[in-house]
Each structure stands twice: as structure tokens, then as C-alpha cells.
Design an enzyme around this catalytic site. Structure first.
Site, mmCIF file in Angstrom:
data_model
loop_
_atom_site.group_PDB
_atom_site.id
_atom_site.type_symbol
_atom_site.label_atom_id
_atom_site.label_comp_id
_atom_site.label_asym_id
_atom_site.label_seq_id
_atom_site.Cartn_x
_atom_site.Cartn_y
_atom_site.Cartn_z
ATOM 1 N N THR A 143 0.823 -1.209 0.000
ATOM 2 C CA THR A 143 0.000 0.000 0.000
ATOM 3 C C THR A 143 0.855 1.256 0.000
ATOM 4 O OG1 THR A 143 -1.578 1.267 1.360
ATOM 5 C CG2 THR A 143 -0.093 -0.206 2.527
ATOM 6 N N ASP A 144 0.282 2.353 -0.489
ATOM 7 C CA ASP A 144 0.982 3.640 -0.424
ATOM 8 C C ASP A 144 0.994 4.197 0.995
ATOM 9 O OD1 ASP A 144 -1.720 4.279 -0.250
ATOM 10 O OD2 ASP A 144 -1.683 5.796 -1.823
ATOM 11 N N GLU A 145 0.217 3.603 1.916
ATOM 12 C CA GLU A 145 0.169 4.117 3.278
ATOM 13 C C GLU A 145 1.477 3.920 4.035
ATOM 14 O OE1 GLU A 145 -3.426 3.566 5.544
ATOM 15 O OE2 GLU A 145 -4.523 2.976 3.746
ATOM 16 N N TYR A 166 -1.778 -0.625 11.036
ATOM 17 C CA TYR A 166 -1.911 -1.242 9.710
ATOM 18 C C TYR A 166 -0.736 -0.911 8.813
ATOM 19 C CZ TYR A 166 -3.205 -1.435 4.783
ATOM 20 O OH TYR A 166 -3.180 -1.639 3.426
ATOM 21 N N LYS A 204 2.411 -3.275 7.314
ATOM 22 C CA LYS A 204 2.652 -3.445 5.874
ATOM 23 C C LYS A 204 4.058 -2.985 5.512
ATOM 24 C CE LYS A 204 0.530 -4.693 2.964
ATOM 25 N NZ LYS A 204 0.428 -6.070 2.394
#
Length: 331
Positions: free
Chosen positions: A121-123, A148, A152
Site C-alpha cells: 500500500t501507499d500508506e 496497519y 505493511k
């Protein structure tokens, strides 16, 4: 490459990826999914049995993982705990699935010499200021802000370390926010769509100014397949579709699309640590692999609304429980 193992293949993005493989390749597919609340067997039941096999199992189960990885030529790893609100309430499942699960998979891939693609993810990059012209690139430092995104980020770093230390034949991709069929209604867009279908008012965190870079799940999956087939081992590719919208803009567009006044929504208390803006620069993906998105946001959102309208029997059984959980936190 003849057989691909798709972890989390009964979940939102994974099930759509399996559909993409069946429609656009001759590959045999094995789906490995634990069928937690976000995984749905019916999402894969419609595939031809001679193309798609289903294995009910957890990616932290080393015995099951070793068997299915050993039977596969490649692994595409979607399985993850992914809902930020849930990670703030109980981080432990995110450590188990996102970190230990990824470790278990890459160890099996290393033993068997199996090609591995890790979906992220870009998060992991944190957030950008609303008025910052920059976008995330493959060189952006990691700066996760939630349980989260931090788990990741940890899983990404494990894969990179296994490439360098053990020669794992792996690629990675970090994608912006997905939307489309089969997404759980706890997520932002399907929650707003199903609220509107029920005659409820949508709800926005804070003032709705937070910006996300939206991509239709089919476009994400076509990019993942391109990386699996043509990506350079050890490389990371960012996947995005120039879909930046504020949450307020998304809700107002949904209201207009569904025949309601654009101001017919409520504001609720903001989420702790809520990232301001995500934005993806997908130049590397497009120049190296020739990938381009098919959907613009308007057509993709309209198609998604129609899917939820036609699949009430799928989301209706969990709607009230989902809203009850949000109500407890005033959201």
C-alpha cells in the site's frame, strides 16, 4: 509459469485478481484464504473448477503454506489485515497476518525457488500536506502512521531483505486506494454507497478534506499482472491512476450520482492519526512496463454503485453489524 498461488484470493482485491487471471491468461490458479470476515467464498465459487482451486488455510500455517507454495510457479501475495480503524482497536491481528504471514510465505518461496510478488500500500509512506505538489515515488522514505501501515511497511522490508540476503525472486508493488466490486462495506466508498441505498446520510471524518488517490481494482490488478510477467526482480513499482479526490468530493459525487443533494451528509469526529493526503507517481510502471489505467474515476465510481445496487444479497447480511460498530465510536 503455469500455476499461480493467490493469497487472500477470496478477499476484495484478491478475488478480482483471480477473475482477471481467468479472463486474461491461461494460468491455473490456487486461492489460499482463511475466510475471515473480509473473505468470501462466494467471490471465488463462480470460477471454473478446472482453472481455480480453493484451499482454506491461514498464511501463518507453515505446513499449509509450504505445500501450496511448493505446488506453484509463482505467488501473488494479497492476504492482509487492512482496515485502519480495526488496527487502532486491536493491532495484534495485523502483526500476525501482515508480518508473520509474509515471513512464512517468503520462507516457503525461498525453499522452493518460487517467484514471489508482494502487494502493498501507499500508506507505508505516511502522508503529504494537502498543498504539497509532490507525490510518492519508489524512493520516498517510509513513514507509516498506524498499526496497519506499519505492519505493511515491515512486510515490505522483509521481502526486500529476502531478495538481498537469500536471492528471493521477488517484486513489490505499492498501490493507492482501491474501489470496486466485493469490497467490504466497512471501507469508505462501499460504506457510503450502502448508506445511500438504505436512505441514510453518508458520514465524513473531520471536515472531509483528506485526499486519497483512487484506482479501480481492475486497473490495480492489470498492473500487478504486468509486474508479475515483466517486472525486474528486486524492484518496487508504484501503482496509481491519477485519481486524487478529497473524501468530501467523493461523497458529494456519490450523492449526485444517486440523486441526492450534494450537501446531504454528516461530519463526525476524525480518526486518530488520520493521514492527510496520498498521491502516487506511477511513472516507473508506465515507462518500464507500458501500463496505463482503463477507468477514469467517474465511470469507475458509477460502475461500482451499480454493482452494490445489484448485489444487496451479498452486503445486506453484515450491514447492521457494521454500522453498529461505527455507532459505538460515534462514527
Amino acid at each position: 509459469m503455469q500455476r499461480v498461488l493467490v493469497t487472500g484470493g477470496a478477499g476484495f482485491i484478491g478475488a478480482n485478481f483471480v477473475n482477471h487471471l481467468v479472463a486474461h491468461t491461461d494460468l491455473q490458479v490456487t486461492v489460499l484464504d482463511a475466510l475471515t470476515y473480509a473473505g468470501h467464498r462466494e467471490a471465488v465459487d463462480g470460477f471454473p473448477s478446472d482453472r481455480v482451486a480453493f484451499v482454506h488455510g491461514d498464511i501463518t500455517d507453515a505446513e499449509v503454506v509450504d505445500r501450496v507454495v511448493g505446488e506453484s510457479d509463482a505467488v501473488v501475495h494479497f492476504a492482509a489485515e487492512s482496515h485502519n480503524d480495526n488496527s487502532l482497536h486491536d493491532p495484534r491481528p495485523f502483526l500476525d497476518t501482515n508480518v508473520i504471514g509474509t515471513y512464512t510465505l517468503i520462507e516457503a518461496a525461498r525453499r522452493h525457488g518460487t517467484r514471489f510478488h508482494h502487494v502493498s500500500t501507499d500508506e507505508v509512506y505516511g502522508d503529504l500536506e494537502l498543498d504539497d505538489p509532490a507525490r510518492f515515488t519508489e524512493q520516498t522514505p517510509y513513514n507509516p502512521s498506524s498499526p496497519y501501515s506499519s505492519t505493511k511497511a515491515a512486510s515490505d522490508l522483509l521481502v526486500r531483505a529476502w531478495v538481498r540476503s537469500f536471492g528471493l525472486q521477488a517484486t513489490l508493488s505499492n498501490c493507492s486506494n482501491n474501489y470496486g466490486p466485493w469490497q467490504h462495506i466497512e471501507k469508505f466508498i462501499p460504506r457510503q454507497i450502502t448508506n445511500l441505498l438504505d436512505g441514510r446520510r453518508p458520514r465524513l471524518y473531520g471536515e472531509g478534506k483528506n485526499v486519497r488517490d483512487w484506482i479501480h481494482v481492475d486497473d490495480h490488478n492489470s498492473a500487478v499482472l504486468a509486474v508479475l510477467q515483466r517486472g525486474r526482480i528486486g524492484e518496487t513499482y508504484l501503482i496509481g491512476a491519477d485519481g486524487e479526490r478529497s473524501n468530501k468530493q467523493v461523497v458529494e459525487q456519490l450523492l449526485t450520482t444517486m440523486g441526492r443533494p450534494s450537501e446531504d451528509y454528516d461530519l463526525v469526529a476524525d480518526r486518530p492519526g488520520h493521514d492527510l493526503r496520498y498521491a502516487i507517481d506511477a511513472t516507473k510502471l508506465s515507462t518500464e512496463l507500458g501500463w496505463t489505467p482503463r477507468y477514469d474515476f467517474d465511470s469507475g465510481l458509477a460502475a461500482t454503485v451499480e454493482w452494490y445496487r445489484q448485489h444487496e444479497d451479498w452486503w445486506r447480511p453484515v450491514k447492521e453489524a457494521t454500522e453498529a460498530r461505527y455507532a459505538k465510536s460515534g462514527q
